[in-house]
Motif scaffolding. Structure first.
Motif, PDB file in Angstrom:
ATOM      1  N   UNK A  70      55.238 145.008  11.339  1.00  0.00           N
ATOM      2  CA  UNK A  70      55.364 145.184   9.896  1.00  0.00           C
ATOM      3  C   UNK A  70      56.540 146.070   9.502  1.00  0.00           C
ATOM      4  N   UNK A  71      57.031 146.887  10.440  1.00  0.00           N
ATOM      5  CA  UNK A  71      58.153 147.778  10.139  1.00  0.00           C
ATOM      6  C   UNK A  71      59.469 147.017  10.136  1.00  0.00           C
ATOM      7  N   UNK A  72      59.495 145.830  10.748  1.00  0.00           N
ATOM      8  CA  UNK A  72      60.724 145.044  10.817  1.00  0.00           C
ATOM      9  C   UNK A  72      60.616 143.826   9.932  1.00  0.00           C
ATOM     10  N   UNK A  73      61.713 143.078   9.873  1.00  0.00           N
ATOM     11  CA  UNK A  73      61.690 141.802   9.174  1.00  0.00           C
ATOM     12  C   UNK A  73      62.109 140.776  10.193  1.00  0.00           C
ATOM     13  N   UNK A  74      61.196 139.925  10.580  1.00  0.00           N
ATOM     14  CA  UNK A  74      61.452 138.937  11.619  1.00  0.00           C
ATOM     15  C   UNK A  74      62.430 137.875  11.104  1.00  0.00           C
ATOM     16  N   UNK A  75      63.637 137.862  11.669  1.00  0.00           N
ATOM     17  CA  UNK A  75      64.684 136.956  11.195  1.00  0.00           C
ATOM     18  C   UNK A  75      64.291 135.487  11.396  1.00  0.00           C
ATOM     19  N   UNK A  76      63.525 135.205  12.440  1.00  0.00           N
ATOM     20  CA  UNK A  76      63.112 133.815  12.694  1.00  0.00           C
ATOM     21  C   UNK A  76      62.149 133.361  11.601  1.00  0.00           C
ATOM     22  N   UNK A 124      67.427 113.297   2.593  1.00  0.00           N
ATOM     23  CA  UNK A 124      66.673 114.028   3.606  1.00  0.00           C
ATOM     24  C   UNK A 124      67.366 115.308   4.036  1.00  0.00           C
ATOM     25  N   UNK A 125      66.582 116.370   4.094  1.00  0.00           N
ATOM     26  CA  UNK A 125      67.046 117.637   4.665  1.00  0.00           C
ATOM     27  C   UNK A 125      66.477 117.728   6.073  1.00  0.00           C
ATOM     28  N   UNK A 126      67.355 117.921   7.041  1.00  0.00           N
ATOM     29  CA  UNK A 126      66.898 118.035   8.425  1.00  0.00           C
ATOM     30  C   UNK A 126      67.338 119.366   9.009  1.00  0.00           C
ATOM     31  N   UNK A 127      66.393 120.074   9.645  1.00  0.00           N
ATOM     32  CA  UNK A 127      66.781 121.210  10.470  1.00  0.00           C
ATOM     33  C   UNK A 127      66.900 120.661  11.883  1.00  0.00           C
ATOM     34  N   UNK A 128      68.140 120.617  12.373  1.00  0.00           N
ATOM     35  CA  UNK A 128      68.414 119.914  13.630  1.00  0.00           C
ATOM     36  C   UNK A 128      68.571 120.833  14.818  1.00  0.00           C
ATOM     37  N   UNK A 129      68.794 122.108  14.533  1.00  0.00           N
ATOM     38  CA  UNK A 129      68.936 123.065  15.632  1.00  0.00           C
ATOM     39  C   UNK A 129      68.556 124.444  15.117  1.00  0.00           C
ATOM     40  N   UNK A 130      67.895 125.202  15.974  1.00  0.00           N
ATOM     41  CA  UNK A 130      67.573 126.584  15.613  1.00  0.00           C
ATOM     42  C   UNK A 130      67.764 127.446  16.843  1.00  0.00           C
ATOM     43  N   UNK A 131      68.212 128.655  16.623  1.00  0.00           N
ATOM     44  CA  UNK A 131      68.395 129.610  17.705  1.00  0.00           C
ATOM     45  C   UNK A 131      68.232 130.990  17.085  1.00  0.00           C
ATOM     46  N   UNK A 132      67.339 131.786  17.622  1.00  0.00           N
ATOM     47  CA  UNK A 132      67.167 133.104  17.034  1.00  0.00           C
ATOM     48  C   UNK A 132      66.483 134.077  17.971  1.00  0.00           C
ATOM     49  N   UNK A 133      66.783 135.350  17.798  1.00  0.00           N
ATOM     50  CA  UNK A 133      66.130 136.398  18.576  1.00  0.00           C
ATOM     51  C   UNK A 133      66.653 136.497  19.985  1.00  0.00           C
ATOM     52  N   UNK A 134      66.098 137.495  20.701  1.00  0.00           N
ATOM     53  CA  UNK A 134      66.603 137.735  22.061  1.00  0.00           C
ATOM     54  C   UNK A 134      65.497 137.831  23.096  1.00  0.00           C
ATOM     55  N   UNK A 135      64.311 138.214  22.683  1.00  0.00           N
ATOM     56  CA  UNK A 135      63.390 138.807  23.648  1.00  0.00           C
ATOM     57  C   UNK A 135      62.017 138.815  22.982  1.00  0.00           C
ATOM     58  N   UNK A 136      60.989 138.447  23.725  1.00  0.00           N
ATOM     59  CA  UNK A 136      59.660 138.323  23.120  1.00  0.00           C
ATOM     60  C   UNK A 136      59.189 139.615  22.458  1.00  0.00           C
ATOM     61  N   UNK A 137      59.631 140.758  22.993  1.00  0.00           N
ATOM     62  CA  UNK A 137      59.058 142.026  22.531  1.00  0.00           C
ATOM     63  C   UNK A 137      59.931 142.788  21.548  1.00  0.00           C
ATOM     64  N   UNK A 152      61.285 142.463  17.455  1.00  0.00           N
ATOM     65  CA  UNK A 152      61.310 141.695  16.217  1.00  0.00           C
ATOM     66  C   UNK A 152      62.754 141.220  16.050  1.00  0.00           C
ATOM     67  N   UNK A 153      62.972 139.905  16.001  1.00  0.00           N
ATOM     68  CA  UNK A 153      64.356 139.402  16.094  1.00  0.00           C
ATOM     69  C   UNK A 153      65.226 139.768  14.901  1.00  0.00           C
ATOM     70  N   UNK A 154      66.489 140.030  15.204  1.00  0.00           N
ATOM     71  CA  UNK A 154      67.473 140.455  14.223  1.00  0.00           C
ATOM     72  C   UNK A 154      68.133 139.260  13.546  1.00  0.00           C
ATOM     73  N   UNK A 155      68.392 138.189  14.322  1.00  0.00           N
ATOM     74  CA  UNK A 155      69.202 137.089  13.840  1.00  0.00           C
ATOM     75  C   UNK A 155      68.543 135.753  14.123  1.00  0.00           C
ATOM     76  N   UNK A 156      68.732 134.844  13.183  1.00  0.00           N
ATOM     77  CA  UNK A 156      68.326 133.464  13.442  1.00  0.00           C
ATOM     78  C   UNK A 156      69.342 132.554  12.772  1.00  0.00           C
ATOM     79  N   UNK A 157      69.697 131.485  13.468  1.00  0.00           N
ATOM     80  CA  UNK A 157      70.685 130.562  12.941  1.00  0.00           C
ATOM     81  C   UNK A 157      70.110 129.143  12.999  1.00  0.00           C
ATOM     82  N   UNK A 158      70.222 128.441  11.897  1.00  0.00           N
ATOM     83  CA  UNK A 158      69.740 127.054  11.832  1.00  0.00           C
ATOM     84  C   UNK A 158      70.884 126.131  11.467  1.00  0.00           C
TER      85      UNK A 158
END
Lengths: 424, 424
Positions: A222-228, A263-276, A278-284
């Motif tokens: 809750x202290x972070x904002x999950x970018x994903x 149609x809007x398609x999300x064709x690729x996503x990549x975000x975060x670094x590590x399971x533990x 809260x991810x900083x970045x996400x790109x779609x």
């Protein structure tokens, strides 16, 4: 020249056509890797006795051209190849036959029944990445031209057989043909649209959505904002645009009866670094279809506005930063008069093979047709074979259908361009 | 030994401690790259006159051990380092001081105010990845021990200074210490938990969720099943588990008053290939926090069941395939009696510095404490400095706080282990 003679010549070359298509599929002309397939196209055009115009894409010059889409990668070693037919005496109407050599990524190869670049024929279909989209179309226009030649005749008008790069992401290959001065009384692109005549296509914009959240330790997510999660929340707002464009009241008339044209398609996503963390970045990577008649710049601005409003107005997105980067298609939609003489001539050829009129198609994707219609002063349409799972796993094309398209194109060429004997 | 003498010795060494901490931060001991930092730890322990036990992690042997978590990468070149103090005459209680040398990824380096592995001191805080989590803790236990030595005394009981790998993803480093036979009357891990005494920690499971959709061309996205959107839909079902575990009625008593102890984090996502294809695959890395007292295997089974039920019961997920792969933490939660003598002794040392009792903490992440408590027959807790943004951008630790923790550890060691002169 008599219709049955042309059909007989097409039929005789059918196995050659399958073998040509197999050779093309075997050449994995993914984005950036089109060179070897274009070498093959150059050899094919030379063997047909055509002049060959192979030319690089001059990115700097093209940027000034309307219709330009921001490139994804460099054009080094990725030329267009055009086989140029000059008649002895031009008495008919000129023609561009265009096809793109680039194919889309295969997806996970292990999901394919056979390796995507090792063509397999099964139950009358040829399987492989690019088999339908659109190497079958290239094989069809080549074999149509060859069939006429095998009868000792050739079109009595200039015909340009174009094999272009980058239809799948920018269309800058076909645009470069336009910029080089290629125009004609008609252009046909045998995209695998199942024997339909294309009379409209949507606009397409591709962009990347980059969301930056607020990193934190998972001990208190809750202290972070999950970018994903934030990126998905922004996507939800963009889907509201998609819904608005598709509302029946605001539709372009060509799409009035279509169930969901844009149609809007999300064709690729990549975000975060590590399971533990809260991810900083996400790109779609996103792809928007939008109505013909709207300028690409205006739609891009609408997308940017929607993202900005989401960031400010949605309390679940407080504190995130989202930006849109436009790369790839900035492709406007376009239409063609359904009564255009080219469509009538193609339809006549179609009817003579199928016995029924060719359905007219308002297409929900983009094709290089727009470059000819909007920027090249050349009426253009798509007419090609029946394919399945294009862009998907186990893409395939019906070989019967390819043979029929070859016949239609040969009959159309004979009619549109007229014929003359090769040797006077 | 007089309290003020110990505090004076700690104060005198303060700058040496900052410089040691800076050296440790400068060694980027990311997962798989801990070797050089462990070389440094070995040198530090040797310079202190300790025996050094540096040993590889025997993965095959450890797999049979309760508490094992599936490894992410090989253990080649990634040893644990233990500095072993043997008293002349053991009269006090033995002690393990443990810290992990591994640090989490930096995230996008351009978001940092200064490069993450170039420590900077600003306004009394030291910035850098690992500064807080937990190189400050390692520096603190080293300086506490050195402070005693500087007074000509040493603990009158065995003390094991452990620098272990892989706390951040499996805990197999500390587990390997347990398997090697290290046990003691108490273990303290100076994790950066702001001068609190840990009395409970949650269980943590890490896994990957892999979703396979149905690929299609974007011209009709409705014909495909977007694996990226499906993965988010599955995530929604898993969030229902998170909610259920956090329901106040079913909470573990140690977390009764916590607002949200069990956190599910999606820390990484990767899916699709290309903006213009409906994506086939999406993979998410997930981290689940769960209540102490539950077996890891039972919770894993519950997660798998939730995914299977989502695939069968949610009509938006018809036709997708989703599987869970467990890698990394399979870490059970644990608790320690709040009245344990070790906690009383640590609290007494804390009070003598701070003037108030140390708050007791039920922690919402996992630490290596569980390995000592559950599998090593050693009561263990965390007590460490105040840090900010651990696992985030611009991680930092308060240097005043590190000095205070050093003092508390020195006083605690003197009390718990007793002291003897170094030279008889």
């Amino acid at each position: 020249m008599d219709r049955d003679a042309i059909l007989g010549a097409v039929a005789k070359l059918r196995e050659d056509g399958v073998s040509l298509l197999s050779d093309l599929v075997r050449s994995p002309s993914l984005l950036g890797e089109e060179g070897p397939a274009q070498d093959l196209m150059e050899r094919i055009f030379r063997d047909m006795g055509l002049e060959v115009d192979r030319f690089a894409i001059d990115e700097e010059a093209l940027k000034a051209q309307p219709g330009w889409s921001p490139s994804l990668i460099s054009y080094e070693g990725r030329e267009n190849v055009v086989g140029v037919h000059k008649p002895r005496r031009a008495t008919g109407k000129s023609l561009i036959l265009n096809g793109h050599i680039d194919v889309v990524p295969t997806g996970p190869e292990e999901l394919w029944s056979a390796p995507p670049f090792e063509p397999v024929v099964r139950d009358g279909r040829l399987y492989g990445r690019g088999a339908g989209d659109m190497k079958a179309g290239i094989a069809a226009y080549v074999m149509a031209f060859k069939a006429l030649q095998s009868l000792g005749v050739q079109p009595a008008a200039p015909v340009y057989l174009q094999s272009v790069v980058e239809e799948e992401c920018t269309g800058n290959g076909a645009l470069a043909c336009v910029a080089r001065g290629y125009k004609a009384d008609a252009a046909v692109i045998p995209e695998p649209f199942n024997h339909t005549l294309q009379i409209a296509q949507v606009g397409v914009i591709r962009c990347e959505l980059e969301v930056t959240g607020r990193p934190a330790h998972v001990l208190d997510t809750g202290a972070g904002l999950n970018a994903i999660e934030a990126a998905f929340r922004v996507l939800k707002h963009l889907k509201a645009l998609e819904s608005a464009w598709n509302h029946p009241d605001g539709r372009h008339p060509a799409y009035a009866h279509h169930h969901h044209p844009y149609n809007l398609n999300v064709g690729h996503v990549e975000g975060g670094e590590w399971a533990s963390s809260v991810p900083t970045r996400c790109r779609m990577e996103l792809r928007f279809g939008f109505p013909p008649g709207r300028a690409a710049a205006e739609v891009s601005a609408e997308i940017e506005r929607a993202v900005a409003e989401a960031c400010h107005g949605d309390s679940d997105l407080k504190g995130i930063d989202a930006r849109v980067i436009f790369r790839g298609f900035q492709a406007e939609g376009c239409t063609l008069d359904p009564d255009h003489p080219m469509l009538e001539a193609l339809d006549a050829a179609h009817r003579s093979i199928f016995g029924t009129p060719a359905p007219k198609l308002a297409q929900t994707c983009t094709t290089d047709v727009r470059n000819f219609v909007l920027y090249g002063d050349t009426p253009a349409t798509c007419y090609g074979p029946e394919a399945e799972r294009i862009h998907g796993i186990d893409e395939s094309v019906s070989l019967d259908s390819v043979a029929k398209v070859t016949a239609v194109l040969a009959l159309f060429m004979a009619d549109w361009c007229g014929l003359e004997t090769i040797d006077p």
